[in-house]
Design a protein around this motif. Structure first.
Motif, short mmCIF file in Angstrom:
data_model
loop_
_atom_site.label_atom_id
_atom_site.label_comp_id
_atom_site.label_asym_id
_atom_site.label_seq_id
_atom_site.Cartn_x
_atom_site.Cartn_y
_atom_site.Cartn_z
N VAL A 47 0.82 -1.23 0.00
CA VAL A 47 0.00 0.00 0.00
C VAL A 47 0.85 1.27 0.00
O VAL A 47 0.31 2.38 0.09
N PHE A 56 -6.46 5.15 1.02
CA PHE A 56 -6.44 3.90 1.76
C PHE A 56 -7.83 3.55 2.26
O PHE A 56 -8.61 4.44 2.64
N LEU A 69 -5.22 -0.20 8.87
CA LEU A 69 -5.29 -0.69 7.49
C LEU A 69 -5.74 -2.14 7.43
O LEU A 69 -6.13 -2.62 6.36
N THR A 76 -12.66 5.41 3.89
CA THR A 76 -11.50 5.69 3.03
C THR A 76 -10.90 7.03 3.42
O THR A 76 -11.60 7.92 3.93
N TYR A 97 -4.08 -8.33 1.87
CA TYR A 97 -4.43 -7.19 1.02
C TYR A 97 -4.49 -7.60 -0.45
O TYR A 97 -5.37 -7.15 -1.20
#
Length: 214
Positions: free
Chosen positions: A89, A95, A116, A143, A211
């Motif tokens: 990321v 994010f 996260l 977000t 992720y």
């Protein structure tokens, strides 16, 4: 508060030796809070913000003055703040973040700490529900733009995004248990004193796999 720390902090402040003052203030959170309260109006704002961010991860929820300066620290964010982010990321413009909290959804954007990693938020929700079974608990997702992130804190391996009033599109998720693999890694982490090379920590490797599959 430690009298020696107070004395050293006062000496540094009188000389306007801000580097030395910051060094003294970073000995521990309790002394930093005392120094900030005593000399708040005499210290440069960027210094107060750096000290607050440094101690927030360990003392943030306990001290109003730490929270106060974390909230306004965005202009003083280091240029290399992304270096600590997980590699998957690190270059993103925005994010997806998660939070476990007792506050209603309309107040979630005022909450400083987000993460996260969904499993981290689930773990906090489960822990809070265990210790405070009568208190309402929520799991949120939102977000945030990278240019609104105040700091990324990885000291406690919680993938923590620090922000204030800039998480958008907040929605509530159903409460559920963390992934068993995450819990195994978490338990091993609690029972181990092993240090890992940057970005080779088992929990970060887990994050990167998670992720890439969401």
């Amino acid at each position: 508060m430690n009298d020696f720390i107070l004395s050293e902090g006062l000496k540094a402040m009188q000389k306007k030796d801000w580097k030395e003052f910051e060094k003294v203030a970073c000995y521990d959170a309790e002394n930093a809070v005392g120094l900030l309260y005593r000399h708040e109006n005499l210290l440069p704002k960027d210094l107060k913000c750096r000290i607050a961010i440094y101690h927030y991860v360990h003392h943030g929820d306990l001290s109003p003055i730490i929270r106060k300066y974390v909230r306004v620290a965005l202009p003083y964010r280091p240029k290399n703040w992304r270096d600590a982010l997980p590699e998957t990321v690190r270059e993103l413009d925005s994010f997806v973040v998660y939070r476990a909290g007792s506050e209603p959804i309309e107040k979630a954007k005022y909450s400083i700490s987000w993460t996260l990693l969904l499993d981290t938020a689930k773990w906090f929700a489960a822990r809070h529900k265990h210790y405070f079974p009568d208190q309402e608990q929520h799991l949120y997702r939102g977000t945030i733009s990278a240019d609104k992130v105040i700091a990324y804190l990885d000291d406690c391996n919680e993938f923590e995004i620090v922000q204030y009033r800039n998480v958008k599109d907040v929605e509530e998720l159903p409460l559920s248990e963390p992934n068993p693999e995450f819990m195994n890694i978490h338990e091993q982490e609690l029972n181990s004193r092993q240090d890992y090379e940057p970005h080779c920590d088992p929990k970060e490797l887990y994050f990167n796999r998670w992720y890439q599959n969401i």
